[in-house]
Design a protein around this motif. Structure first.
Motif, PDB file in Angstrom:
ATOM      1  N   CYS A  13      89.889  87.369  40.796  1.00 11.49           N
ATOM      2  CA  CYS A  13      91.227  87.626  40.257  1.00 11.49           C
ATOM      3  C   CYS A  13      91.818  88.895  40.856  1.00 11.49           C
ATOM      4  CB  CYS A  13      91.168  87.774  38.738  1.00 11.49           C
ATOM      5  SG  CYS A  13      90.569  86.337  37.858  1.00 11.49           S
ATOM      6  N   VAL A  14      90.997  89.932  40.959  1.00 10.54           N
ATOM      7  CA  VAL A  14      91.447  91.205  41.530  1.00 10.54           C
ATOM      8  C   VAL A  14      91.926  90.988  42.962  1.00 10.54           C
ATOM      9  CG1 VAL A  14      90.664  93.500  42.268  1.00 10.54           C
ATOM     10  CG2 VAL A  14      89.979  92.616  40.026  1.00 10.54           C
ATOM     11  N   ARG A  15      91.161  90.236  43.740  1.00 10.71           N
ATOM     12  CA  ARG A  15      91.511  89.969  45.138  1.00 10.71           C
ATOM     13  C   ARG A  15      92.814  89.164  45.234  1.00 10.71           C
ATOM     14  NH1 ARG A  15      87.275  87.464  46.301  1.00 10.71           N
ATOM     15  NH2 ARG A  15      88.083  85.359  46.350  1.00 10.71           N
ATOM     16  N   VAL A  16      92.941  88.131  44.398  1.00 13.23           N
ATOM     17  CA  VAL A  16      94.134  87.280  44.437  1.00 13.23           C
ATOM     18  C   VAL A  16      95.380  88.087  44.077  1.00 13.23           C
ATOM     19  CG1 VAL A  16      95.305  85.351  43.266  1.00 13.23           C
ATOM     20  CG2 VAL A  16      92.930  85.106  44.027  1.00 13.23           C
ATOM     21  N   VAL A  17      95.296  88.882  43.019  1.00 14.55           N
ATOM     22  CA  VAL A  17      96.450  89.671  42.592  1.00 14.55           C
ATOM     23  C   VAL A  17      96.849  90.662  43.684  1.00 14.55           C
ATOM     24  CG1 VAL A  17      97.228  91.448  40.968  1.00 14.55           C
ATOM     25  CG2 VAL A  17      96.105  89.380  40.116  1.00 14.55           C
ATOM     26  N   ARG A  18      95.874  91.349  44.250  1.00 18.93           N
ATOM     27  CA  ARG A  18      96.168  92.312  45.327  1.00 18.93           C
ATOM     28  C   ARG A  18      96.872  91.615  46.490  1.00 18.93           C
ATOM     29  NH1 ARG A  18      93.808  97.261  46.229  1.00 18.93           N
ATOM     30  NH2 ARG A  18      94.520  98.182  48.143  1.00 18.93           N
ATOM     31  N   GLU A  19      96.329  90.477  46.924  1.00 21.52           N
ATOM     32  CA  GLU A  19      96.927  89.740  48.042  1.00 21.52           C
ATOM     33  C   GLU A  19      98.335  89.255  47.701  1.00 21.52           C
ATOM     34  OE1 GLU A  19      94.086  86.648  48.884  1.00 21.52           O
ATOM     35  OE2 GLU A  19      92.659  88.060  49.806  1.00 21.52           O
ATOM     36  N   LEU A  33      89.691  95.408  37.326  1.00 20.79           N
ATOM     37  CA  LEU A  33      89.865  94.369  36.310  1.00 20.79           C
ATOM     38  C   LEU A  33      91.018  94.718  35.382  1.00 20.79           C
ATOM     39  CD1 LEU A  33      86.210  93.511  35.228  1.00 20.79           C
ATOM     40  CD2 LEU A  33      87.643  92.371  36.921  1.00 20.79           C
ATOM     41  N   GLY A  34      92.014  93.847  35.344  1.00 18.45           N
ATOM     42  CA  GLY A  34      93.130  94.000  34.422  1.00 18.45           C
ATOM     43  C   GLY A  34      94.224  94.952  34.839  1.00 18.45           C
ATOM     44  N   TYR A  35      94.039  95.691  35.910  1.00 15.96           N
ATOM     45  CA  TYR A  35      95.013  96.710  36.294  1.00 15.96           C
ATOM     46  C   TYR A  35      95.336  96.656  37.772  1.00 15.96           C
ATOM     47  CZ  TYR A  35      93.750  99.040  31.919  1.00 15.96           C
ATOM     48  OH  TYR A  35      93.515  99.331  30.608  1.00 15.96           O
ATOM     49  N   VAL A  36      96.562  97.020  38.072  1.00 14.25           N
ATOM     50  CA  VAL A  36      96.986  97.263  39.445  1.00 14.25           C
ATOM     51  C   VAL A  36      97.790  98.550  39.425  1.00 14.25           C
ATOM     52  CG1 VAL A  36      98.486  96.491  41.319  1.00 14.25           C
ATOM     53  CG2 VAL A  36      97.111  94.833  40.101  1.00 14.25           C
ATOM     54  N   GLU A  37      97.518  99.391  40.384  1.00 16.42           N
ATOM     55  CA  GLU A  37      98.323 100.597  40.531  1.00 16.42           C
ATOM     56  C   GLU A  37      99.077 100.485  41.838  1.00 16.42           C
ATOM     57  OE1 GLU A  37      97.686 105.381  40.654  1.00 16.42           O
ATOM     58  OE2 GLU A  37      96.311 104.170  39.447  1.00 16.42           O
ATOM     59  N   LEU A  38     100.398 100.509  41.737  1.00 16.72           N
ATOM     60  CA  LEU A  38     101.234 100.449  42.927  1.00 16.72           C
ATOM     61  C   LEU A  38     101.432 101.863  43.467  1.00 16.72           C
ATOM     62  CD1 LEU A  38     103.990  97.946  41.715  1.00 16.72           C
ATOM     63  CD2 LEU A  38     101.940  97.458  43.078  1.00 16.72           C
ATOM     64  N   ASN A  56     102.905  82.579  38.966  1.00 16.62           N
ATOM     65  CA  ASN A  56     102.581  81.464  39.862  1.00 16.62           C
ATOM     66  C   ASN A  56     101.089  81.361  40.146  1.00 16.62           C
ATOM     67  OD1 ASN A  56     105.239  80.630  40.086  1.00 16.62           O
ATOM     68  ND2 ASN A  56     105.624  81.801  41.948  1.00 16.62           N
ATOM     69  N   SER A  57     100.374  82.483  40.031  1.00 19.79           N
ATOM     70  CA  SER A  57      98.924  82.488  40.274  1.00 19.79           C
ATOM     71  C   SER A  57      98.117  82.430  38.987  1.00 19.79           C
ATOM     72  CB  SER A  57      98.541  83.743  41.075  1.00 19.79           C
ATOM     73  OG  SER A  57      99.085  83.680  42.368  1.00 19.79           O
ATOM     74  N   GLY A  58      98.787  82.237  37.853  1.00 24.39           N
ATOM     75  CA  GLY A  58      98.074  82.099  36.583  1.00 24.39           C
ATOM     76  C   GLY A  58      97.822  83.405  35.845  1.00 24.39           C
ATOM     77  N   PHE A  59      98.521  84.459  36.233  1.00 24.21           N
ATOM     78  CA  PHE A  59      98.379  85.749  35.574  1.00 24.21           C
ATOM     79  C   PHE A  59      99.674  86.085  34.840  1.00 24.21           C
ATOM     80  CE2 PHE A  59      95.784  85.820  39.443  1.00 24.21           C
ATOM     81  CZ  PHE A  59      94.536  86.008  38.883  1.00 24.21           C
TER      82      PHE A  59
END
Length: 195
Positions: A13-19, A33-38, A56-59
């Motif tokens: 999930c982390v990889r998919v969200v980053r991409e 897990l659960g976080y993204v920092e821009l 679109n990716s299920g998140f």
């Protein structure tokens, strides 16, 4: 800019969200897990693109403060069970750990979690521990007594009883099954409701 994302509970999930976020032109400084920092503040147009891309990716991008607290509880439980989080001392119980990490009274955290998830923190924790037990049994590297110790069960019997209650068979029977049925972490809600 830090974003809290629902259902982002595994390394894939982390990889998919980053991409996904990098594909729409955003610079990602950190993901976990659960976080993204821009690296930069997102504009309102970018913010909408983030929401759409994640959906679109299920998140789901979490913007409601109450949902953010519940998602943080879930992530702390997952980290505790799957990553064998060593941030809390063995003498500290999990409710005290949550209070310390989240800064809210446990009765508030517990009530909020139950109202939103329709289950208790304890039941959610048990489902995660049983799924981790299934994974460890599947890998075959540890004996059941070692798994019980690793997951902070008071005894093998306690683990076996919870396992049978949730899975319907004993851990020993589970090990004998050729095709073990496992769920991804983000698909365990149905199991939570069966406790």
């Amino acid at each position: 800019m830090k974003l809290l994302i629902k259902n982002m509970v595994c390394d894939r999930c982390v990889r998919v969200v980053r991409e996904d976020l990098e594909n729409i032109g955003l610079k990602v400084a950190k993901t976990e897990l659960g976080y993204v920092e821009l690296a930069e503040q997102a504009s309102s147009i970018q913010f909408q693109a983030i929401k759409d891309t994640l959906q679109n990716s299920g998140f789901e991008l979490i913007t409601d403060h109450r949902l953010a607290i519940v998602e943080q509880v879930k992530l702390l439980i997952i980290n505790e069970v799957y990553e064998l989080n060593t941030n809390k001392s063995s003498s500290q119980n999990f409710s005290d750990f949550l209070v310390k990490r989240l800064g809210y009274d446990y009765s508030f955290i517990s009530s909020l979690f139950s109202n939103i998830e329709k289950t208790t923190i304890e039941k959610y924790f048990i489902v995660q521990k049983i799924e981790r037990t299934k994974e460890l049994l599947f890998n075959g590297e540890l004996r059941l007594s070692e798994i019980a110790w690793k997951l902070n069960y008071s005894s093998v019997a306690h683990l076996s009883n919870q396992f049978k209650q949730l899975v319907g068979i004993t851990p020993s029977e589970f090990k004998k099954i050729e095709h073990k049925k496992r769920h991804s972490i983000d698909q365990l809600q149905n199991d939570v409701n069966s406790i």
